[in-house]
Design a protein around this motif. Structure first.
Motif, PDB file in Angstrom:
ATOM      1  N   GLY A  73      13.186  31.807   7.133  1.00  0.00           N
ATOM      2  CA  GLY A  73      13.403  32.811   6.103  1.00  0.00           C
ATOM      3  C   GLY A  73      13.621  34.129   6.811  1.00  0.00           C
ATOM      4  O   GLY A  73      13.224  34.286   7.966  1.00  0.00           O
ATOM      5  N   HIS A  74      14.241  35.105   6.126  1.00  0.00           N
ATOM      6  CA  HIS A  74      14.526  36.342   6.841  1.00  0.00           C
ATOM      7  C   HIS A  74      14.543  37.570   5.932  1.00  0.00           C
ATOM      8  O   HIS A  74      14.740  37.476   4.718  1.00  0.00           O
ATOM      9  N   TYR A  75      14.369  38.689   6.577  1.00  0.00           N
ATOM     10  CA  TYR A  75      14.449  40.016   5.967  1.00  0.00           C
ATOM     11  C   TYR A  75      15.832  40.212   5.345  1.00  0.00           C
ATOM     12  O   TYR A  75      16.838  39.761   5.890  1.00  0.00           O
ATOM     13  N   ASP A  76      15.879  40.902   4.212  1.00  0.00           N
ATOM     14  CA  ASP A  76      17.127  41.281   3.556  1.00  0.00           C
ATOM     15  C   ASP A  76      17.999  40.071   3.211  1.00  0.00           C
ATOM     16  O   ASP A  76      19.218  40.104   3.336  1.00  0.00           O
ATOM     17  N   CYS A  77      17.351  38.996   2.761  1.00  0.00           N
ATOM     18  CA  CYS A  77      18.093  37.785   2.381  1.00  0.00           C
ATOM     19  C   CYS A  77      18.740  38.006   1.016  1.00  0.00           C
ATOM     20  O   CYS A  77      18.060  38.317   0.041  1.00  0.00           O
ATOM     21  N   ARG A  78      20.046  37.832   0.973  1.00  0.00           N
ATOM     22  CA  ARG A  78      20.765  38.030  -0.284  1.00  0.00           C
ATOM     23  C   ARG A  78      20.760  36.760  -1.138  1.00  0.00           C
ATOM     24  O   ARG A  78      20.943  36.822  -2.345  1.00  0.00           O
ATOM     25  N   GLY A  79      20.530  35.623  -0.508  1.00  0.00           N
ATOM     26  CA  GLY A  79      20.457  34.366  -1.249  1.00  0.00           C
ATOM     27  C   GLY A  79      19.089  34.115  -1.857  1.00  0.00           C
ATOM     28  O   GLY A  79      18.936  33.273  -2.736  1.00  0.00           O
ATOM     29  N   ASN A  80      18.078  34.841  -1.373  1.00  0.00           N
ATOM     30  CA  ASN A  80      16.707  34.733  -1.870  1.00  0.00           C
ATOM     31  C   ASN A  80      16.091  36.133  -1.790  1.00  0.00           C
ATOM     32  O   ASN A  80      15.274  36.419  -0.923  1.00  0.00           O
ATOM     33  N   PRO A  81      16.502  37.032  -2.704  1.00  0.00           N
ATOM     34  CA  PRO A  81      16.098  38.441  -2.615  1.00  0.00           C
ATOM     35  C   PRO A  81      14.682  38.697  -3.149  1.00  0.00           C
ATOM     36  O   PRO A  81      14.501  39.267  -4.219  1.00  0.00           O
ATOM     37  N   GLU A  83      10.371  39.638  -1.887  1.00  0.00           N
ATOM     38  CA  GLU A  83       9.593  40.369  -0.883  1.00  0.00           C
ATOM     39  C   GLU A  83       9.121  39.428   0.230  1.00  0.00           C
ATOM     40  O   GLU A  83       8.994  38.223   0.032  1.00  0.00           O
ATOM     41  N   GLU A  84       8.823  40.008   1.386  1.00  0.00           N
ATOM     42  CA  GLU A  84       8.397  39.236   2.556  1.00  0.00           C
ATOM     43  C   GLU A  84       7.246  38.276   2.276  1.00  0.00           C
ATOM     44  O   GLU A  84       7.305  37.120   2.722  1.00  0.00           O
ATOM     45  N   PRO A  85       6.185  38.681   1.555  1.00  0.00           N
ATOM     46  CA  PRO A  85       5.094  37.721   1.314  1.00  0.00           C
ATOM     47  C   PRO A  85       5.553  36.464   0.566  1.00  0.00           C
ATOM     48  O   PRO A  85       5.049  35.366   0.832  1.00  0.00           O
ATOM     49  N   VAL A  86       6.507  36.627  -0.336  1.00  0.00           N
ATOM     50  CA  VAL A  86       7.038  35.465  -1.064  1.00  0.00           C
ATOM     51  C   VAL A  86       7.813  34.569  -0.103  1.00  0.00           C
ATOM     52  O   VAL A  86       7.665  33.338  -0.122  1.00  0.00           O
ATOM     53  N   HIS A  87       8.624  35.171   0.759  1.00  0.00           N
ATOM     54  CA  HIS A  87       9.343  34.384   1.765  1.00  0.00           C
ATOM     55  C   HIS A  87       8.360  33.583   2.617  1.00  0.00           C
ATOM     56  O   HIS A  87       8.552  32.383   2.843  1.00  0.00           O
ATOM     57  N   ARG A  88       7.323  34.247   3.102  1.00  0.00           N
ATOM     58  CA  ARG A  88       6.359  33.572   3.970  1.00  0.00           C
ATOM     59  C   ARG A  88       5.678  32.409   3.244  1.00  0.00           C
ATOM     60  O   ARG A  88       5.457  31.350   3.836  1.00  0.00           O
ATOM     61  N   GLN A  89       5.368  32.606   1.981  1.00  0.00           N
ATOM     62  CA  GLN A  89       4.770  31.538   1.186  1.00  0.00           C
ATOM     63  C   GLN A  89       5.760  30.371   1.028  1.00  0.00           C
ATOM     64  O   GLN A  89       5.384  29.206   1.158  1.00  0.00           O
ATOM     65  N   GLU A  90       7.003  30.693   0.735  1.00  0.00           N
ATOM     66  CA  GLU A  90       8.018  29.646   0.565  1.00  0.00           C
ATOM     67  C   GLU A  90       8.286  28.898   1.872  1.00  0.00           C
ATOM     68  O   GLU A  90       8.486  27.677   1.861  1.00  0.00           O
ATOM     69  N   ILE A  91       8.261  29.601   2.979  1.00  0.00           N
ATOM     70  CA  ILE A  91       8.431  28.941   4.280  1.00  0.00           C
ATOM     71  C   ILE A  91       7.304  27.935   4.486  1.00  0.00           C
ATOM     72  O   ILE A  91       7.546  26.790   4.868  1.00  0.00           O
ATOM     73  N   ALA A  92       6.070  28.360   4.229  1.00  0.00           N
ATOM     74  CA  ALA A  92       4.919  27.457   4.382  1.00  0.00           C
ATOM     75  C   ALA A  92       5.023  26.258   3.431  1.00  0.00           C
ATOM     76  O   ALA A  92       4.731  25.121   3.823  1.00  0.00           O
ATOM     77  N   GLN A  93       5.440  26.495   2.203  1.00  0.00           N
ATOM     78  CA  GLN A  93       5.615  25.399   1.246  1.00  0.00           C
ATOM     79  C   GLN A  93       6.703  24.437   1.711  1.00  0.00           C
ATOM     80  O   GLN A  93       6.557  23.215   1.595  1.00  0.00           O
ATOM     81  N   ALA A  94       7.787  24.971   2.227  1.00  0.00           N
ATOM     82  CA  ALA A  94       8.877  24.138   2.717  1.00  0.00           C
ATOM     83  C   ALA A  94       8.429  23.276   3.890  1.00  0.00           C
ATOM     84  O   ALA A  94       8.749  22.088   3.967  1.00  0.00           O
ATOM     85  N   VAL A  95       7.671  23.872   4.805  1.00  0.00           N
ATOM     86  CA  VAL A  95       7.144  23.114   5.948  1.00  0.00           C
ATOM     87  C   VAL A  95       6.288  21.950   5.451  1.00  0.00           C
ATOM     88  O   VAL A  95       6.444  20.810   5.904  1.00  0.00           O
ATOM     89  N   GLN A  96       5.406  22.209   4.497  1.00  0.00           N
ATOM     90  CA  GLN A  96       4.551  21.142   3.959  1.00  0.00           C
ATOM     91  C   GLN A  96       5.384  20.062   3.270  1.00  0.00           C
ATOM     92  O   GLN A  96       5.106  18.865   3.419  1.00  0.00           O
ATOM     93  N   ARG A  97       6.388  20.459   2.529  1.00  0.00           N
ATOM     94  CA  ARG A  97       7.251  19.491   1.845  1.00  0.00           C
ATOM     95  C   ARG A  97       7.950  18.579   2.852  1.00  0.00           C
ATOM     96  O   ARG A  97       8.019  17.365   2.672  1.00  0.00           O
ATOM     97  N   LEU A  98       8.460  19.158   3.921  1.00  0.00           N
ATOM     98  CA  LEU A  98       9.164  18.374   4.922  1.00  0.00           C
ATOM     99  C   LEU A  98       8.220  17.483   5.724  1.00  0.00           C
ATOM    100  O   LEU A  98       8.601  16.383   6.125  1.00  0.00           O
ATOM    101  N   LYS A  99       6.993  17.937   5.944  1.00  0.00           N
ATOM    102  CA  LYS A  99       6.015  17.109   6.664  1.00  0.00           C
ATOM    103  C   LYS A  99       5.733  15.814   5.913  1.00  0.00           C
ATOM    104  O   LYS A  99       5.412  14.803   6.523  1.00  0.00           O
ATOM    105  N   GLY A 100       5.884  15.851   4.592  1.00  0.00           N
ATOM    106  CA  GLY A 100       5.699  14.641   3.810  1.00  0.00           C
ATOM    107  C   GLY A 100       6.744  13.585   4.115  1.00  0.00           C
ATOM    108  O   GLY A 100       6.468  12.387   4.036  1.00  0.00           O
TER     109      GLY A 100
END
Length: 122
Positions: A73-81, A83-100
């Motif tokens: 995830g990255h700063y100033d994302c236009r495809g997922n605009p 705030e940073e804390p939401v990005h970080r949460q989504e990154i963690a959720q994505a990692v958990q989803r893929l680990k499954g």
């Protein structure tokens, strides 16, 4: 045989090179397969149907023999605009989803900050 990793990144060209260089340097891989979507962290965390992304990951893992996955995830994302804390949460959720689906692989979450520097998230 070459060492490979798979990067699940946003399509934004600003983040491609910083992430690829970071992965190659930190993990000593020869090649990085790149799978992109606009706002990839949001896609992997929240989109119900990720079958096309999964198909690409399977090719990278099963045919190209990738041994690591990176979710970005990255700063100033236009495809997922969001705030940073939401990005970080989504990154963690994505990692958990893929680990499954790929419990045998190392799966790492990455954040690219406003200075285009890569940070480990999850």
């Amino acid at each position: 045989m070459d060492k490979r990793a798979t990067c699940l990144n946003c399509m934004d060209g600003r983040v491609q090179l910083p992430v690829l260089h970071w992965i190659k340097e930190k993990y000593s891989v020869d090649f990085v397969d790149v799978i992109t979507e606009a706002g990839m962290d949001n896609v992997l965390a929240n989109q119900q149907d990720i079958s096309e992304v999964v198909r690409s990951i399977n090719i990278s893992v099963n045919i190209n023999k990738s041994t690591k996955l990176f979710v970005v995830g990255h700063y100033d994302c236009r495809g997922n605009p969001v705030e940073e804390p939401v990005h970080r949460q989504e990154i963690a959720q994505a990692v958990q989803r893929l680990k499954g689906q790929w419990p045998h692989l190392e799966i790492v979450g990455l954040w690219v900050n406003k200075n285009w520097m890569v940070e480990t998230v999850a």
